[in-house]
Design a protein around this motif. Sequence first.
Motif, PDB file in Angstrom:
ATOM      1  N   UNK A  69      44.646  55.798  32.902  1.00  0.00           N
ATOM      2  CA  UNK A  69      45.888  55.239  33.446  1.00  0.00           C
ATOM      3  C   UNK A  69      45.689  54.752  34.880  1.00  0.00           C
ATOM      4  N   UNK A  70      45.074  55.588  35.709  1.00  0.00           N
ATOM      5  CA  UNK A  70      44.891  55.245  37.122  1.00  0.00           C
ATOM      6  C   UNK A  70      43.993  54.018  37.276  1.00  0.00           C
ATOM      7  N   UNK A  71      42.871  53.999  36.567  1.00  0.00           N
ATOM      8  CA  UNK A  71      41.952  52.860  36.662  1.00  0.00           C
ATOM      9  C   UNK A  71      42.630  51.588  36.178  1.00  0.00           C
ATOM     10  N   UNK A  72      43.410  51.668  35.115  1.00  0.00           N
ATOM     11  CA  UNK A  72      44.086  50.483  34.588  1.00  0.00           C
ATOM     12  C   UNK A  72      45.100  49.938  35.591  1.00  0.00           C
ATOM     13  N   UNK A  73      45.886  50.802  36.185  1.00  0.00           N
ATOM     14  CA  UNK A  73      46.889  50.351  37.163  1.00  0.00           C
ATOM     15  C   UNK A  73      46.213  49.742  38.385  1.00  0.00           C
ATOM     16  N   UNK A  74      45.216  50.420  38.929  1.00  0.00           N
ATOM     17  CA  UNK A  74      44.515  49.901  40.105  1.00  0.00           C
ATOM     18  C   UNK A  74      43.822  48.582  39.767  1.00  0.00           C
ATOM     19  N   UNK A  75      43.206  48.506  38.596  1.00  0.00           N
ATOM     20  CA  UNK A  75      42.503  47.289  38.197  1.00  0.00           C
ATOM     21  C   UNK A  75      43.472  46.126  38.009  1.00  0.00           C
ATOM     22  N   UNK A  76      44.654  46.393  37.464  1.00  0.00           N
ATOM     23  CA  UNK A  76      45.640  45.319  37.307  1.00  0.00           C
ATOM     24  C   UNK A  76      46.114  44.797  38.659  1.00  0.00           C
ATOM     25  N   UNK A  77      46.329  45.699  39.602  1.00  0.00           N
ATOM     26  CA  UNK A  77      46.713  45.273  40.954  1.00  0.00           C
ATOM     27  C   UNK A  77      45.595  44.433  41.567  1.00  0.00           C
ATOM     28  N   UNK A  78      44.353  44.892  41.403  1.00  0.00           N
ATOM     29  CA  UNK A  78      43.200  44.142  41.911  1.00  0.00           C
ATOM     30  C   UNK A  78      43.102  42.770  41.269  1.00  0.00           C
ATOM     31  N   UNK A  79      43.296  42.706  39.966  1.00  0.00           N
ATOM     32  CA  UNK A  79      43.238  41.421  39.254  1.00  0.00           C
ATOM     33  C   UNK A  79      44.307  40.467  39.767  1.00  0.00           C
ATOM     34  N   UNK A  80      45.509  40.963  39.944  1.00  0.00           N
ATOM     35  CA  UNK A  80      46.606  40.106  40.408  1.00  0.00           C
ATOM     36  C   UNK A  80      46.331  39.595  41.824  1.00  0.00           C
ATOM     37  N   UNK A  81      45.880  40.477  42.710  1.00  0.00           N
ATOM     38  CA  UNK A  81      45.562  40.042  44.084  1.00  0.00           C
ATOM     39  C   UNK A  81      44.416  39.036  44.067  1.00  0.00           C
ATOM     40  N   UNK A  82      43.367  39.327  43.291  1.00  0.00           N
ATOM     41  CA  UNK A  82      42.214  38.439  43.190  1.00  0.00           C
ATOM     42  C   UNK A  82      42.622  37.069  42.661  1.00  0.00           C
ATOM     43  N   UNK A  83      43.465  37.059  41.627  1.00  0.00           N
ATOM     44  CA  UNK A  83      43.915  35.797  41.046  1.00  0.00           C
ATOM     45  C   UNK A  83      44.815  35.026  42.010  1.00  0.00           C
ATOM     46  N   UNK A  84      45.685  35.730  42.727  1.00  0.00           N
ATOM     47  CA  UNK A  84      46.574  35.051  43.691  1.00  0.00           C
ATOM     48  C   UNK A  84      45.751  34.397  44.800  1.00  0.00           C
ATOM     49  N   UNK A  85      44.807  35.134  45.362  1.00  0.00           N
ATOM     50  CA  UNK A  85      43.974  34.581  46.431  1.00  0.00           C
ATOM     51  C   UNK A  85      43.155  33.401  45.899  1.00  0.00           C
ATOM     52  N   UNK A  86      42.555  33.569  44.721  1.00  0.00           N
ATOM     53  CA  UNK A  86      41.762  32.483  44.129  1.00  0.00           C
ATOM     54  C   UNK A  86      42.628  31.262  43.842  1.00  0.00           C
ATOM     55  N   UNK A  87      43.825  31.483  43.348  1.00  0.00           N
ATOM     56  CA  UNK A  87      44.749  30.393  43.051  1.00  0.00           C
ATOM     57  C   UNK A  87      45.153  29.657  44.331  1.00  0.00           C
ATOM     58  N   UNK A  88      45.482  30.409  45.363  1.00  0.00           N
ATOM     59  CA  UNK A  88      45.892  29.796  46.640  1.00  0.00           C
ATOM     60  C   UNK A  88      44.757  28.944  47.209  1.00  0.00           C
ATOM     61  N   UNK A  89      43.546  29.482  47.194  1.00  0.00           N
ATOM     62  CA  UNK A  89      42.409  28.715  47.711  1.00  0.00           C
ATOM     63  C   UNK A  89      42.165  27.480  46.841  1.00  0.00           C
ATOM     64  N   UNK A  90      42.215  27.647  45.519  1.00  0.00           N
ATOM     65  CA  UNK A  90      41.976  26.516  44.616  1.00  0.00           C
ATOM     66  C   UNK A  90      43.015  25.411  44.806  1.00  0.00           C
ATOM     67  N   UNK A  91      44.281  25.790  44.975  1.00  0.00           N
ATOM     68  CA  UNK A  91      45.354  24.803  45.089  1.00  0.00           C
ATOM     69  C   UNK A  91      45.396  24.172  46.479  1.00  0.00           C
ATOM     70  N   UNK A  92      45.370  24.991  47.520  1.00  0.00           N
ATOM     71  CA  UNK A  92      45.590  24.461  48.867  1.00  0.00           C
ATOM     72  C   UNK A  92      44.325  23.943  49.543  1.00  0.00           C
ATOM     73  N   UNK A  93      43.185  24.517  49.228  1.00  0.00           N
ATOM     74  CA  UNK A  93      41.946  24.050  49.850  1.00  0.00           C
ATOM     75  C   UNK A  93      41.293  22.949  49.002  1.00  0.00           C
TER      76      UNK A  93
END
Length: 186
Positions: A69-93
């Motif tokens: 449970x703990x690894x899944x929750x932490x990993x989902x938060x990490x995935x969302x942050x990673x995807x948001x940062x990657x998306x922002x860089x891909x779109x704006x840069x």
Amino acid sequence: MKKMMNFSKDLLRVMISPEETFKVVKDKNLENQGLYFYIFMCAFLGFMLGGVASAITGVWIIFPIAFAVIVTVIALVKLIIWAIVSHIVAVFVFKGKGSLESTIKLMGFSAAPFILGIFALMTLILAGTFFTSTMLFTIMYIWAIIIGSAAVNIEHRIGFGRSFLSVLGIPALIIIGLMMLVGVLQ
């Protein structure tokens, strides 16, 4: 049995040819599978980590479930942050044209190499091979970054090099810059 075989086949397809797999996934509108796949692999890897912890402490049933449970929750938060940062860089840069939602879902397939992490834990538990486990974990992370880059490339249509910079390069430079700034301010 057929679903298990399809799961294995899909896992190998993502590992061997992520860009072709993502094209098929987008064409068939199956992006949600990336998120489900990520949750499953993280829970399984967490369960294995819990198995290691329970073997060390002697508490058998609680640690594997809690770690899953703990690894899944932490990993989902990490995935969302990673995807948001990657998306922002891909779109704006790099002027990418994809959506954040699809970026998160496709980047969920970056959990495919977690199978190497599972093998790494198994070799650590069964054979006590620290070096082999470390190497498998390293390969796992490198391959996850490559699959994440392929996901951003397919979603935003900016090329693999720019996708790699969106996924790892520019975020790493920002983190290093912030660390240096914090070091100077102390």
